[in-house]
Design a protein around this motif. Sequence first.
Motif, PDB file in Angstrom:
ATOM      1  N   ARG A 273       1.465   0.839  -4.072  1.00  0.00           N
ATOM      2  CA  ARG A 273       0.941   1.709  -5.122  1.00  0.00           C
ATOM      3  C   ARG A 273       1.988   2.749  -5.474  1.00  0.00           C
ATOM      4  O   ARG A 273       2.980   2.924  -4.769  1.00  0.00           O
ATOM      5  N   SER A 287      -0.672   4.697 -12.320  1.00  0.00           N
ATOM      6  CA  SER A 287      -0.765   3.243 -12.377  1.00  0.00           C
ATOM      7  C   SER A 287       0.315   2.648 -11.474  1.00  0.00           C
ATOM      8  O   SER A 287       1.247   3.335 -11.051  1.00  0.00           O
ATOM      9  N   HIS A 288       0.204   1.359 -11.214  1.00  0.00           N
ATOM     10  CA  HIS A 288       1.211   0.705 -10.378  1.00  0.00           C
ATOM     11  C   HIS A 288       2.552   0.536 -11.099  1.00  0.00           C
ATOM     12  O   HIS A 288       3.572   0.315 -10.457  1.00  0.00           O
ATOM     13  N   PRO A 315      -3.260  -3.973  -3.653  1.00  0.00           N
ATOM     14  CA  PRO A 315      -3.039  -2.760  -4.419  1.00  0.00           C
ATOM     15  C   PRO A 315      -3.801  -1.654  -3.709  1.00  0.00           C
ATOM     16  O   PRO A 315      -4.891  -1.880  -3.188  1.00  0.00           O
ATOM     17  N   GLY A 318      -6.249   3.330  -6.862  1.00  0.00           N
ATOM     18  CA  GLY A 318      -6.057   3.204  -8.304  1.00  0.00           C
ATOM     19  C   GLY A 318      -6.657   4.385  -9.036  1.00  0.00           C
ATOM     20  O   GLY A 318      -7.403   5.195  -8.470  1.00  0.00           O
ATOM     21  N   ASP A 334      -8.389  -0.379 -12.339  1.00  0.00           N
ATOM     22  CA  ASP A 334      -6.964  -0.097 -12.155  1.00  0.00           C
ATOM     23  C   ASP A 334      -6.361  -0.904 -11.021  1.00  0.00           C
ATOM     24  O   ASP A 334      -5.188  -1.274 -11.067  1.00  0.00           O
ATOM     25  N   ARG A 335      -7.168  -1.199 -10.014  1.00  0.00           N
ATOM     26  CA  ARG A 335      -6.626  -2.058  -8.943  1.00  0.00           C
ATOM     27  C   ARG A 335      -6.423  -3.478  -9.455  1.00  0.00           C
ATOM     28  O   ARG A 335      -5.452  -4.155  -9.069  1.00  0.00           O
ATOM     29  N   GLY A 338      -3.329  -3.379 -11.386  1.00  0.00           N
ATOM     30  CA  GLY A 338      -2.207  -3.305 -10.455  1.00  0.00           C
ATOM     31  C   GLY A 338      -1.847  -4.660  -9.878  1.00  0.00           C
ATOM     32  O   GLY A 338      -0.666  -5.006  -9.742  1.00  0.00           O
TER      33      GLY A 338
END
Length: 378
Positions: A273, A287-288, A315, A318, A334-335, A338
């Motif tokens: 991450r 974000s990633h 991930p 997030g 978000d994960r 990612g």
Amino acid sequence: MRMVFRWFGEGNDTVTLEQIRQIPGVEGIVWALHDIPAGEEWPLERIVAFREQAVQAGFHHEVVESVNVHEDIKLGRPTRDQYISNYIRTLEKLGQNDVKVVCYNFMPIFDWLRTDLHKELEDGSTALFFEKSRIEGIDPFELVRRINENSSLTMPGWEPERLEHLTALFEAYAHVTEEDLWENLAYFLEAVIPAAERSGIRMAIHPDDPPWSVFGLPRIITSQAHLRRLLALYDSPANGITLCSGSLGANPNHDIISMIHEFKDRIPFAHIRNVRVSANGDFIETSHRTQDGTVHIAGIVQAYHDVGFTGYVRPDHGRHLWGEQCRPGYGLYDRALGIMYLWGLWDALTQSRAQHNNPTYHVESTLTEFVHPKESIL
């Protein structure tokens, strides 16, 4: 790399197994029995029940995060032997049920620490935030109160049974030095690693998050040198690292790419991450995407690719997107984004290597098995 996804179980997670199943490339669930207090032996029937639930949903359950270490073990109290015995019996049961990796940490009292669970970013999303000056001057009891008010779900590493004894724990750690903590970690590993070896499990310690002392408490898994010392305490493949780019990345002086190359054979599990670190030591999770933070995510993925990494990856924390109401840091969207970013980097590296090794290689060759012959379409 083998992609996995952390899930906290029905009733304790807003994300469902059905949703996780739709994220490309996710093969396993990272899990734990979060309601079992640290130090207690895990019931075999609960382990079997989760294994069956994961398999039925189409996942493996080979990574556990975490089997928490009781504070008496970290403090080196006489009662630690009983808690270590419980820990070993839990490992034996997990090994009998095909668990391959157990993530744990050795942070006194607190697990990961943030000052704001929903700090707004420029794009309107929110994320976990650490304001260094506030930690340096904040009363830890006030922090616990705010954490409890901001989360309707239990927080890993912030279990009520641990925090209700906060005053006594701070008093107990008042005279514990870093060297004391190292000695207590060595004692734990001397007992636990042989049991892990027998059970076919690799123990994987998580770095301290953030990687420096908080509230005057000793923290010892904070740097490349400390990881090197940890691995030397018990030289076995079963004594490994959960290499977390976010935790270690909170200190911009850390060379995570160098760590991957040095410790490649002792990293069974990786958290990938990004964080953005400010000049004053504050950091916020982003974000990633490499450009959004100060951690070289693209370089980290390339390092794993270069060393032929075949371990588990997930991930990590997030952002909270699109109004999602979720466990802080552990939403779905978000994960999932990612994961796709990490796969994009990985697939591009694989494609580039194939082309380098075989100049006549073409992209079309990778698609052959997916294209139906013309006659089957007619």
